[in-house]
Design a protein around this motif. Structure first.
Motif, PDB file in Angstrom:
ATOM      1  N   THR A   1      25.304   1.212  58.687  1.00 49.17           N
ATOM      2  CA  THR A   1      26.512   0.264  58.457  1.00 49.17           C
ATOM      3  C   THR A   1      25.858  -1.055  57.587  1.00 49.17           C
TER       4      THR A   1
ATOM      5  N   SER B   1      24.586  -7.344  61.318  1.00 49.16           N
ATOM      6  CA  SER B   1      24.269  -5.983  61.350  1.00 49.16           C
ATOM      7  C   SER B   1      22.607  -6.160  61.184  1.00 49.16           C
TER       8      SER B   1
ATOM      9  N   LEU C   1      33.054   0.299  75.265  1.00 46.15           N
ATOM     10  CA  LEU C   1      33.780   0.279  73.854  1.00 46.15           C
ATOM     11  C   LEU C   1      32.737  -0.756  73.021  1.00 46.15           C
ATOM     12  N   ALA C   2      32.575  -1.878  73.485  1.00 48.68           N
ATOM     13  CA  ALA C   2      31.915  -3.020  73.082  1.00 48.68           C
ATOM     14  C   ALA C   2      30.470  -2.605  72.885  1.00 48.68           C
TER      15      ALA C   2
ATOM     16  N   ARG D   1      29.608   0.456  72.200  1.00 48.58           N
ATOM     17  CA  ARG D   1      29.465   1.593  71.003  1.00 48.58           C
ATOM     18  C   ARG D   1      29.815   0.739  69.583  1.00 48.58           C
ATOM     19  N   TRP D   2      30.676  -0.420  69.745  1.00 47.46           N
ATOM     20  CA  TRP D   2      30.944  -1.072  68.282  1.00 47.46           C
ATOM     21  C   TRP D   2      29.808  -1.615  68.123  1.00 47.46           C
ATOM     22  N   TRP D   3      28.901  -2.254  68.991  1.00 48.91           N
ATOM     23  CA  TRP D   3      27.724  -2.988  68.537  1.00 48.91           C
ATOM     24  C   TRP D   3      26.650  -2.061  68.071  1.00 48.91           C
ATOM     25  N   ARG D   4      26.528  -0.836  68.746  1.00 47.28           N
ATOM     26  CA  ARG D   4      25.609   0.185  68.010  1.00 47.28           C
ATOM     27  C   ARG D   4      25.739   0.586  66.664  1.00 47.28           C
ATOM     28  N   GLN D   5      27.142   0.809  66.559  1.00 46.20           N
ATOM     29  CA  GLN D   5      27.722   1.023  65.109  1.00 46.20           C
ATOM     30  C   GLN D   5      27.690   0.090  64.035  1.00 46.20           C
ATOM     31  N   LEU D   6      27.685  -1.264  64.774  1.00 41.72           N
ATOM     32  CA  LEU D   6      27.380  -2.341  63.547  1.00 41.72           C
ATOM     33  C   LEU D   6      26.207  -2.697  63.260  1.00 41.72           C
TER      34      LEU D   6
END
Length: 545
Positions: A20, A86, A7-8, A10-15
């Protein structure tokens, strides 16, 4: 733990995605709008107080949300930090990949030139394939292409690539944006400012300590002891205006000194600040300070030099003069509790011949007049509550401790005297000029300037450079060799076909070739053969590298 790590990630890739970063940049711009529309405490507390008095209900909610301190609010800082994170996560991997790409040789030629947007037969030459490859390589190197020559048996291919500065400019732009954000943050953390109204004369100079500034702001990383020590005095202010009131010259003659230097004089103008070690002094505004002498019942005279603040372009100015020591007990010196004096009014540099006398006709002192209203009572200055020096104390007026004297307002010309109902007098002696100065230190300015220059250079490279690849295949022929060429633009490039035609024409002259109409369209035998689907996919992957 594995789920949390996934999950971390995935959030890091999104950020750290560019999408973003663009959203956060847009949010930062939107979040800065209230700082431009609403008054801010670090720029003018009195403007914030005036806005709150005019909009009490709305201001309560705006204050809770931090809209009067936008740039130091937690939500603005959160957007700022997220954008910075980001950009770092987005740019650094791309920078690593770009450095590796700069060191990588141009990719091998695709097997089938006919699948490229541009392809042609260059012709046949009597030279051996290796010698023809050397000449093609020299031609492309002279055009500043990165070139790689590969031999596969008797066949030789020359791969060339150009336009890497496009990605370099793109990365330079984003790195400059990071530097810009870092410079702004550095300037906010270690910068400071102080504003002060300075009246002309040796008795009204000031030094750079917080108590002598009208308003100030220190960065979170600074302490009052970190301020540089220097003193400034206004010797003379000169202003010139056209007949329609438009200003043409603002010039302030100031004297400065520091503990380390003897100091000197400087002519302060709008675009000519005084630059000292640790801070710069800027001229912001100007006005008039009426000089009033009040003589109380005991015959003691007090003189007040009170700056009046302009309210229009003609420098019509409002202000107040307070005399808290008026009518004090002559035996003990104790201040009176019911006979202190105050005067509020409007200073008019040029009283108009017709029309309202309280509106100046010109910013220069052509026919000056001072329209005053008198007050008597207890000014309430002993309470310790901060009050504006540019108006009569409102609290004292509201609770009745200070009352307005009966009668109309009095217009005084320079040198005239006004006798009040108790025998006290007020004399208008004239005016002295004042200037509004701001002392500022922003250590992030050089970083922001360099970032802005780099950002513009990167933007120019991104918008003007076009990346493209060329390949020349040289195969053995009965009389020497046959040459074919293909090209691929890596970005939108309307002029690629013209450049490709010019390069192939230059290659014909450099080899040289014997070209006929059939040779122009003739490709190698393997290029003309049917190609299976899996070969098409492999060729596309090879070109895309």
């Amino acid at each position: 733990m594995t789920v949390g790590l996934g999950l971390a990630r995935r959030w890091w890739r999104q950020l750290t995605s560019m999408r973003t970063a663009l959203v956060l940049l847009f949010l930062l711009a939107v979040a800065a709008v209230p700082g431009s529309v609403l008054p801010q405490r670090n720029l003018g507390v009195e403007k914030v107080d005036a806005y709150r008095a005019a909009n009490p209900e709305l201001s309560r909610w705006l204050d809770r949300l931090g809209f009067f301190d936008v740039y130091s609010s937690p939500w603005f800082g959160a957007i700022y930090l997220l954008l910075f994170t980001s950009l770092v996560g987005c740019v650094l991997p791309r920078l690593r990949e770009h450095v590796a790409a700069l060191r990588r040789r141009p990719p091998p030629a695709p097997r089938h030139f006919r699948r490229l947007p541009a392809h042609t037969g260059v012709g046949q030459s009597a030279l051996a394939p290796a010698e023809a490859a050397v000449r093609v390589r020299g031609l492309l190197r002279s055009r500043r292409f990165r070139v790689a020559v590969r031999a596969d048996g008797d066949e030789v291919t020359v791969a060339a690539e150009k336009g890497y500065l496009k990605e370099t400019g793109n990365l330079a732009f984003h790195l400059a944006l990071l530097a810009l954000l870092a410079g702004v943050a550095y300037g906010y953390g270690w910068g400071w400012y102080g504003n002060r109204i300075v009246v002309a004369g040796p008795d009204t100079g000031f030094c750079t300590n917080l108590q002598q500034f009208d308003e100030y702001g220190l960065g979170p990383q600074l302490q009052p002891r970190d301020l540089p020590g220097f003193c400034v005095e206004l010797n003379r202010f000169h202003a010139e205006f056209l007949d329609n009131g438009q200003p043409t010259v603002f010039r302030a003659d100031v004297t400065w000194s520091t503990p380390q230097q003897n100091g000197g004089r400087h002519v302060l103008e709008v675009n000519t600040p005084l630059r000292l070690d640790g801070a710069n002094l800027y001229l912001l505004g100007h006005g008039y300070a009426p000089v009033l002498r009040y003589t109380d019942r005991q015959g003691r005279a007090q003189t007040s030099v009170s700056p009046f603040l302009p309210i229009d372009a003609a420098v019509t100015s409002e202000g107040a003069a307070l005399f808290p020591d008026a009518n004090a007990d002559p035996r003990t010196g104790t201040r009176s509790t019911d006979a202190q004096a105050a005067f509020s009014g409007v200073y008019v540099p040029t009283v108009p011949a017709t029309g309202p006398p309280a509106l100046s006709a010109h910013p220069a002192e052509n026919a000056p007049g001072l329209l005053l209203t008198a007050y008597r009572g207890n000014l309430g200055l002993e309470t310790g509550i901060p009050q504006s020096v540019y108006e009569v104390p409102r609290r004292a007026l509201a609770d009745g401790r200070l009352t307005q004297l009966p009668g109309p307002a009095k217009m005084l010309r320079p040198g005239e005297r006004w006798t009040l109902d108790d025998g006290t007098t007020l004399e208008f002696l004239g005016t002295r000029r004042w200037i509004a100065m701001t002392v500022r230190h922003d250590p992030g300015e050089p970083i922001v300037l360099a970032a802005a220059v780099l950002m513009m250079a990167g933007l120019v490279g991104t918008l003007t450079v076009r990346r493209r690849r060329l390949w020349f295949r040289i195969t053995p022929a009965p009389d020497g060799c046959a040459i074919t060429a293909g090209g691929l633009p890596r970005s939108d490039y309307p002029g690629f076909n013209a450049e490709f035609a010019a390069l192939t024409a230059a290659a014909r002259a450099a080899v040289p070739t014997q070209l006929d109409e059939q040779a122009t369209d003739r490709m190698t035998t393997e290029d003309s053969m049917p190609v299976p689907d899996e070969a098409v996919s492999a060729s596309a992957d090879n070109v895309a590298r």
